[in-house]
Design an enzyme around this catalytic site. Sequence first.
Site, mmCIF file in Angstrom:
data_model
loop_
_atom_site.group_PDB
_atom_site.id
_atom_site.type_symbol
_atom_site.label_atom_id
_atom_site.label_comp_id
_atom_site.label_asym_id
_atom_site.label_seq_id
_atom_site.Cartn_x
_atom_site.Cartn_y
_atom_site.Cartn_z
ATOM 1 N N GLY A 41 0.795 -1.224 0.000
ATOM 2 C CA GLY A 41 0.000 0.000 0.000
ATOM 3 C C GLY A 41 0.822 1.265 0.000
ATOM 4 N N HIS A 42 0.126 2.374 -0.109
ATOM 5 C CA HIS A 42 0.769 3.685 -0.188
ATOM 6 C C HIS A 42 1.520 3.984 1.118
ATOM 7 C CE1 HIS A 42 -3.143 4.305 1.659
ATOM 8 N NE2 HIS A 42 -2.667 5.371 2.234
ATOM 9 N N ASN A 43 2.651 4.634 0.974
ATOM 10 C CA ASN A 43 3.478 5.119 2.099
ATOM 11 C C ASN A 43 4.235 4.009 2.815
ATOM 12 O OD1 ASN A 43 2.364 7.617 1.578
ATOM 13 N ND2 ASN A 43 0.898 7.517 3.245
ATOM 14 N N SER B 191 0.984 2.639 4.832
ATOM 15 C CA SER B 191 1.810 3.248 5.882
ATOM 16 C C SER B 191 2.410 2.250 6.858
ATOM 17 C CB SER B 191 1.022 4.313 6.669
ATOM 18 O OG SER B 191 0.571 5.321 5.785
#
Lengths: 364, 364, 364
Positions: A256-258, A276
Site C-alpha cells: 500500500g501507499h506510504n 503506511s
Amino acid sequence: MTLTIAELARALDARLWGDGSLIVTGAAEAGQAGPGQIALATSSAYAEKLAPGGMALLADGSDPEALGLRAAILVARPRLAMAGLTRAFDPGPGIAPGIHPSAVIDPGAEIAPDAAIGPFVVIGAGVRIGAGARIAAHVSIGAGTVIGRDALIHPGVRIAHDVTLGDRVILNPGVSIGGDGFSFVTPEKSGVEEIRETLGGRAEIRAQHWTRIHSLGGVEIGDDVEVGANATIDRGTIRATRIGRGTKIDNLVQIGHNCVVGEDCLLCGLVGIAGSARIGNRVVLGGQVGVSDNIFVGDDVIAGGATKIFTNAPAGRVLLGSPAVKMETHVEAQKNIRRLPRLYAQVAELRETVKKLLDKDARE
Amino acid sequence: MTLTIAELARALDARLWGDGSLIVTGAAEAGQAGPGQIALATSSAYAEKLAPGGMALLADGSDPEALGLRAAILVARPRLAMAGLTRAFDPGPGIAPGIHPSAVIDPGAEIAPDAAIGPFVVIGAGVRIGAGARIAAHVSIGAGTVIGRDALIHPGVRIAHDVTLGDRVILNPGVSIGGDGFSFVTPEKSGVEEIRETLGGRAEIRAQHWTRIHSLGGVEIGDDVEVGANATIDRGTIRATRIGRGTKIDNLVQIGHNCVVGEDCLLCGLVGIAGSARIGNRVVLGGQVGVSDNIFVGDDVIAGGATKIFTNAPAGRVLLGSPAVKMETHVEAQKNIRRLPRLYAQVAELRETVKKLLDKDARE
Amino acid sequence: MTLTIAELARALDARLWGDGSLIVTGAAEAGQAGPGQIALATSSAYAEKLAPGGMALLADGSDPEALGLRAAILVARPRLAMAGLTRAFDPGPGIAPGIHPSAVIDPGAEIAPDAAIGPFVVIGAGVRIGAGARIAAHVSIGAGTVIGRDALIHPGVRIAHDVTLGDRVILNPGVSIGGDGFSFVTPEKSGVEEIRETLGGRAEIRAQHWTRIHSLGGVEIGDDVEVGANATIDRGTIRATRIGRGTKIDNLVQIGHNCVVGEDCLLCGLVGIAGSARIGNRVVLGGQVGVSDNIFVGDDVIAGGATKIFTNAPAGRVLLGSPAVKMETHVEAQKNIRRLPRLYAQVAELRETVKKLLDKDARE
C-alpha cells in the site's frame, strides 16, 4: 549456451571430478538428463536415480566413481550451486537490442545507448533509462521516472510517473508500480474511525461519501529488488513508498501507499501490506500474510503462511496465526483447542462426581 | 501547479493566517518541506518538526505565530483538507489530448471530441466514450462498452464487451473488467454440491469434468467508482455484475460474476467476493476479507482485515475472524483461547483434589 | 445469434413444449425477459415470476401450460442446461479473423492459416499457434511457445518463452504464464531454513542476501484448461510447472514454480499454491485457500474457502480451517470454542464448590 563441465565447475567455484572436457548444454533432474545435460542429484535420494555414464551435480561427500559417472561437480551447499548453474543456462526473455521502431518515446526521455526497448513500449517525458536496461514489449513508463542500470522489465509492466528503480531491478510481467494509493476520507468521522476508537461500538450509522486523497509521492525501489508477476506497489501520498535494496517480492503481492519495506526481505505470493506499514530488514512473510495499516514489523521477523499481523511485531520474532502470535504460542493454542473434547468430558465427569459428593454430604 | 497560499486556503474552504501572497508549488511532510512547499503538520507531534520561516497546514487551535511560520492554513478536519490539498497538486498520469495516431479504433465507436486516447489503445465496435474521458496507453475496450464522462482509465486496463462505466470512474493500471465468470457444472451432481448438502459427507467419489457456463451478462459500474491496480470484476451470467455509485475498490480485489455491490463501499486490497454475493451500501471490508458465494452482507457492515464471511451478515454488524463473528465475540473467543493453559491447570488440580476427597470418602 | 426454440431444445438435448417456431435471440432472468428472450425459471421460486405469453427454460416436472407460456424447454438438470444455453448466445470477445497489420510476429513463428491475431500482438521466434486459435490485442508470446488448437487468449495476456498450451485453453485478460519462479538462496543457511528445522527456535540472527535461482523450466498446460483474469503461473526451475487437462483456475490465483496440478481441478479466486506443491486430480480449492510449498494434496480433496493447507492431505478428504483439518473436526472445534464461556463458568463454580467441601472437610 554451452560450456565444458570444467568451465561450469569453475563458474560455480566448485570441485570437478572426471572428464572436464565434456560439453554441458543444459540441466535436468536426476533420471531425466539427456545427452549434454548435467543431472542434479543434490541428495542421496536423487543420486540413486542417476543413469551411469553421464554428468551430475553432487553434494560433497558423494562418490561419483561408484555412481558410474563420467564427470561430476561436487558442491558444499547444493541449493546455492543451483543459483549459479541456472544463471549459466538462462536464455532470458529475449529482448532484441536497440529500440523497436514501434515504441513511442517522448523526445525528452534519456535512454542509455545500449538499453533495449521492445515493441509498443511507451515512455514519457523526462524518463531516464540506465545502461544495459532491457524493457520488454507493451511496457508503459510515466513521466519523470528513472530506471537503473541493467534493469529487466518484463512485458506489460506498468510504471507510473515519478518512480525510481535501482540497478538490476527485475519486474515480472504485469507488475504495477505507482498506482494511486487507496486513501479516502469522509467529511464527518467515518464508521471505521469510530470502531477503531471504541473497539466495536457504533453510535449511529450515517450515510457517508468517500473523498479521494490524491497520491503525490512516487515509489522508490532499491538495487537488486525483484517483483513478481501482477504484483502492485502503490505510490505514496506525500513522500514516496519505499522498497529497500535486495528485497524480493512474489506474484500478486500488494504493497500500500506510504509503506516502507526494508532490505533483503522476502514477501511471498498474495501478501498484502496495508498503507503506511513499516517493515524492517530481512523480514520474511509467507504466502497470504497480511499486515495492517500503520503497523511496524521489526527486523528479521519471520511470519509463516497466512499469518495476519494486526499489531507491532518486535525484531526477530517468529509469528504464526490470525491474529499473529509467537510461533510456539500458536502451536500451543492449536494443541489446546484439539484437546478441548477431552477437557469437556473431564469437567462433565468432575461435575457429576462433585454433585455426588455434595449429595452425600447433604445426606450425612 | 502553483498557486498562492491564499488561493489554496480558499480552495480548501479553510482559514488563512499570515502572508497570503506566498507561492505554493507542492506539499511535504513536516521537517521535509523545501522552498515553496507547504508542510503538513496536522497533529502536535508533526508541528514540533516544523522549521520556522515556512508555510504549514495546521489543525484548528494551533498557534502558527508561536511556531515561527510565515503563513499557515488552519483546518477543522486535517484528513479532509488533505483531499483538497493533494487534488490541487496532482499532475495526474499525463495523457496527451486528442487521439494518438497509433490507436486502433473501430469506425463505429463514438468518442467525445475532447476525450484523450493514448498510444496503442484498441477500441471495439459501438463503444461510446464520454466527454473529458482519458484513456491511457495499451487499454483495450470491447464492443458495445460505454465509458462515462471524465473517466480516467490508466495504462493496460482491460475492459471487455458490454460493460458500462459511470462518470468520473477511475480504473488503475491492469484492472480487468468483464472477464468470464468462474462458473462450471458437471453432468452429474458434483462432490462440492454433495458436501454442501451433507456438510462434509461423501457417498462415492466419481470422475467429473467441468462444463463451462458462459457469461452473457456484462458489468455495470456506477459514477465515482474507483478500482485499484490489477483488480478484477467478472461479467454476469445472464444479468450484469453491478458496482454501486461511489464505491472504492483497492488493488488485487476479485469480484465474482453476478455480484451486486452497493454504494459508497470500501473494499480493501486482496478482498475476494465469490459469485452472486450481494453486498449492501457503505460496507467496509478490510484487506484479504473473503465473502462466500450467494451470501448477503447488509448495509453498513464493517469487517476487519482477513475476516472470512461464510453466512449472511445483518445490517450494521461489525465482524472479525474466520469464520466471521461479531467483533466482541471474536475478541472474547481469542481471550478464552489464550486463557486455556490456566484452565487446563485448574481442571487438573480439581481432578486431583476431588480424587483425594473421593479416596478419603471411601476410606471413611 | 438467433435460432428457433426448437433448435435450441435440440442443441440442449432437451424436451420442447409448445410452439417450436418462436425465434430466440437471447436469455434473461425470470421476470426480466423482453421480446425474443427465453426466461430462465429453473426453480419454482423463479417460475412464479414468469410473465405469461413468453418462453422459458423450466425444470422437468413444471407445467408450462399452467404458467401460460407459449413455448418452453424442459430439462432434467437446469444448471447443466445453462451451459449449453449460454454457449449458444455468447458473442465472445470479438477478435477479427486474420492477422492484424500492427502485430509484430517473428518470421520464424508458425501461425495456422485460420488463427486470428489482434492488434499490437507480439510473437517471438519459433512460436507455433494452432488452427482456430484466437489471440486478442496486446498479447505477448515468448520464443518457442506452443499454443494449441482453438485456444482463446484474451487481451493483455503475458505468455513467456517455452510454454506449452493445450487445445481449447482459455486465458482471461492479464494472465501471466511463465514468469520467473520465486526461488532464492542465501550463501549460509537462512533463518527460514533454521526455523523449519527447529520449529521456531533461532540460534543467532545474521545478515543475509538472497541469490536468485533462475527458472529454466517452462510451463505445460493441458487441453481445456481455463485461467482467470490476472492469475499467475510461474515457470519451473529445471522441469516445467504443469497444469492437467480440464482444470479451471479462477482470477488472481497464484501457482508457484514446479507445481504439478492434476486434471479437472477447480481453483477458486485468490488461491495461492506455493512452489513445488503437488495437487491431485479433481481437487477443489475454495476462494483464498493456501497450500504450502512441497505439500501433496491427494485426489478429490475439497477445501472450503480460506482453508490453509500446511501438511499433506490424503485423497478424498474434505478440509476446512487454518491450519486445515477435516471439515467435521473444524466444525467441532468451532463449537467447542463457542462453548468456552460456559466451561469457564462451570470450572469456576466447581472450584468454589470443591473449596467449600475441602474447608468443611478440614473443619470436621
